[in-house]
Write an enzyme that holds these catalytic residues in place. Structure first.
Site, short mmCIF file in Angstrom:
data_model
loop_
_atom_site.label_atom_id
_atom_site.label_comp_id
_atom_site.label_asym_id
_atom_site.label_seq_id
_atom_site.Cartn_x
_atom_site.Cartn_y
_atom_site.Cartn_z
N THR A 345 0.82 -1.20 0.00
CA THR A 345 0.00 0.00 0.00
C THR A 345 0.85 1.25 0.00
OG1 THR A 345 -1.63 -1.22 1.27
CG2 THR A 345 -1.77 1.18 1.35
N GLY A 427 0.58 -0.20 5.27
CA GLY A 427 1.22 -1.43 5.69
C GLY A 427 0.31 -2.47 6.30
N GLY A 428 -0.60 -3.08 5.50
CA GLY A 428 -1.41 -4.19 5.96
C GLY A 428 -2.16 -3.88 7.24
#
Length: 533
Positions: A345, A427-428
């Site tokens: 992302t 980040g997830g």
């Protein structure tokens, strides 16, 4: 606001009337160039976002999704441009799987990012849509030197994805480009030019859509022309929770921003201010609030059309107070979901002198995403179907024409209905955790945006393990262990703690001008920068 820089990076915040902060410097410069051509914050954000698909392909691409929160000078607007699963998918297609496929065509949903670019430009932009692609096309056609973090991520991805359909176009020499090597991708420039010329129509209902659908058919995949043509970016009302005299805003489900709001809401009922900044006791409360929030998020959040509880129920003060009572300020706990009463992302932000602010995020999810690349286009397709579950009867169970639970979430902070800060942490599953930590560092501890980003981070990883950055003091680590946590200290340079970008509007105008003034920070954990114009 505390202007000291107590943490290792010692990056100075950027203070300017017009700012853009991204995770890659060439993209930040593209945003600055949009300002230079007379564009506003929305134009700068889009120019940077489009450039990021070229200069940071390891984290996002033309075939990803996007969300945005936009302060237009008077009100806050939300945009959800996440795509749906192919209409022909059924739960039976994935029966027997413990989890959704991570790679390949069965991880691909309709990409919504291109539609987001056009929707934002059409409603709020000042520059012509085609103008926003200028720097991205130049980087793709003429080439650019690959930056250090991205070259490392590219090499890691190449090991796993080299066998996926079409991925060889991103490793034409059989390997990823090294730091400083020039990367060119003329086919990607052609695709961006086609998107610009057709205002995105080609991607969903024209020549590009036909190429995507034909490649899917060639590999027996379900994604069709009608699936692409059905996509629409959706304007939504942001959802918020009150905290310390401010309002924290997120995109409503199917985004997981609700997890950040639940955690922030729980924090408001904990003895946070009785703990010392940077202490184990303070970090413990944050971690426990986040574990509670994840338990609720993973049980209740999904495509809003399929949820069985409402966002209002999950954020009700009485419910948050009840959940907070489960937390022992001195001991780590384990939490199941509550039941409210019935009834890879990139993130960037930008702001301009006229008061507009943008919180924008786009992603291919796990690095390059599915690993599938449509030949001759540079379109790397995301793997957002991984956000579904295969559990029968779950609100987020995979089905046709449904949006998966989404990890990418832009955030925004207001006070009394006035803009304070656009921020995000890519980040997830780090994203809601990062939002919680940025809110605490900025609002409660009073750090400036750069210092708030620089502060050492914790993360509950996808397996539920608590991981800490090596900069967390040893005394804090030992304190957490005494409270029953089992933290794992990551090696220096580990990239699992996300990348923050923040733009805060300054309260005081010491220059006598009526222009807005901002302070921006960009995460030292990535290659990016904040740029003022």
């Amino acid at each position: 606001m505390n202007w000291n820089l107590p943490f290792p990076s010692a990056r100075q915040p950027v203070v300017a009337r017009n700012v853009v902060a991204t995770s890659q410097p060439l993209a930040a410069q593209a945003g600055a160039q949009a300002f230079a051509r007379g564009g506003n914050a929305i134009d700068a954000a889009l120019a940077a976002a489009i450039a990021l698909t070229v200069v940071e392909p390891t984290m996002n691409g033309i075939g990803g999704d996007a969300f945005a929160l936009v302060w237009d000078g008077a009100a806050l607007h939300g945009l959800n441009s996440s795509g749906r699963s192919p209409a022909s998918w059924t739960p039976e297609r994935f029966a027997g799987l413990a989890a959704m496929p991570m790679r390949g065509w069965d991880s691909v949903t309709v990409p919504g990012g291109v539609a987001a670019w056009h929707a934002l430009s059409e409603r709020f932009g000042k520059l012509p849509f085609e103008d926003l692609f200028r720097d991205a096309m130049r980087y793709a056609r003429e080439g650019f030197p690959v930056s250090p973090v991205i070259s490392h991520q590219w090499a890691q991805a190449a090991k796993e994805l080299h066998m996926q359909p079409g991925f060889s176009e991103f490793i034409p020499q059989g390997r990823a480009p090294r730091t400083g090597e020039i990367w060119k991708f003329a086919a990607q420039a052609d695709t961006l030019e086609e998107i610009a010329r057709t205002r995105g129509e080609s991607f969903y209902r024209g020549a590009l859509a036909q190429k995507i659908a034909a490649f899917a058919a060639e590999h027996g995949a379900a994604l069709s022309l009608s699936d692409l043509a059905a996509h629409q970016a959706e304007w939504v009302d942001p959802v918020s929770v009150a905290f310390r005299g401010h309002e924290v805003h997120e995109i409503p489900p199917n985004g997981i921003g609700m997890a950040a709001l639940i955690a922030v809401g729980v924090m408001d009922h904990l003895p946070y201010e009785k703990t010392a900044p940077g202490s184990a006791e303070r970090m413990h409360l944050e971690i426990e609030a986040m574990r509670l929030a994840f338990a609720d998020a993973h049980m209740h959040l999904a495509d809003v059309d399929h949820m069985r509880v409402t966002q209002e129920q999950l954020l009700a003060p009485a419910y948050l107070r009840e959940r907070a009572r489960l937390i022992d300020p001195e001991r780590a706990g384990q939490y199941g979901p509550g039941q409210p009463p019935s009834g890879g992302t990139v993130y960037l932000c930008a702001a301009d002198a006229e008061g507009r602010m943008v919180s924008f995020i786009q992603s291919n999810y796990k690095g390059f995403g599915s690993g599938v690349v449509v030949p001759g286009t540079g379109i790397a397709l995301h793997n957002r179907a991984l956000g579904f579950v295969t559990t029968p009867g779950h609100v987020n169970q995979v089905a046709g024409g449904k949006r998966p639970l989404h990890s990418i979430i832009p955030a925004f902070l207001t006070r009394g209905g006035q803009p304070v800060m656009a921020f995000g942490v890519m980040g997830g599953n780090m994203q809601p955790q990062g939002h919680l930590q940025m809110v605490m560092r900025y609002l409660v501890e009073g750090w400036n945006p750069q210092a708030a980003s620089d502060a050492p981070r914790w993360r509950i990883d996808d397996a539920g393990q608590l991981i800490l950055e090596p900069a967390v003091p040893q005394a804090v680590v030992e304190g957490l262990r005494r409270m029953g946590h089992t933290p794992k200290i990551m090696v220096p340079g580990n990239l699992e703690f996300g990348s923050a970008q923040l733009v805060a509007r300054l309260d005081a105008d010491i220059s006598g001008t009526t222009d807005a003034v901002y302070a921006a920070g960009s995460d030292h954990r990535r290659d990016g920068q904040a740029v003022g114009y």
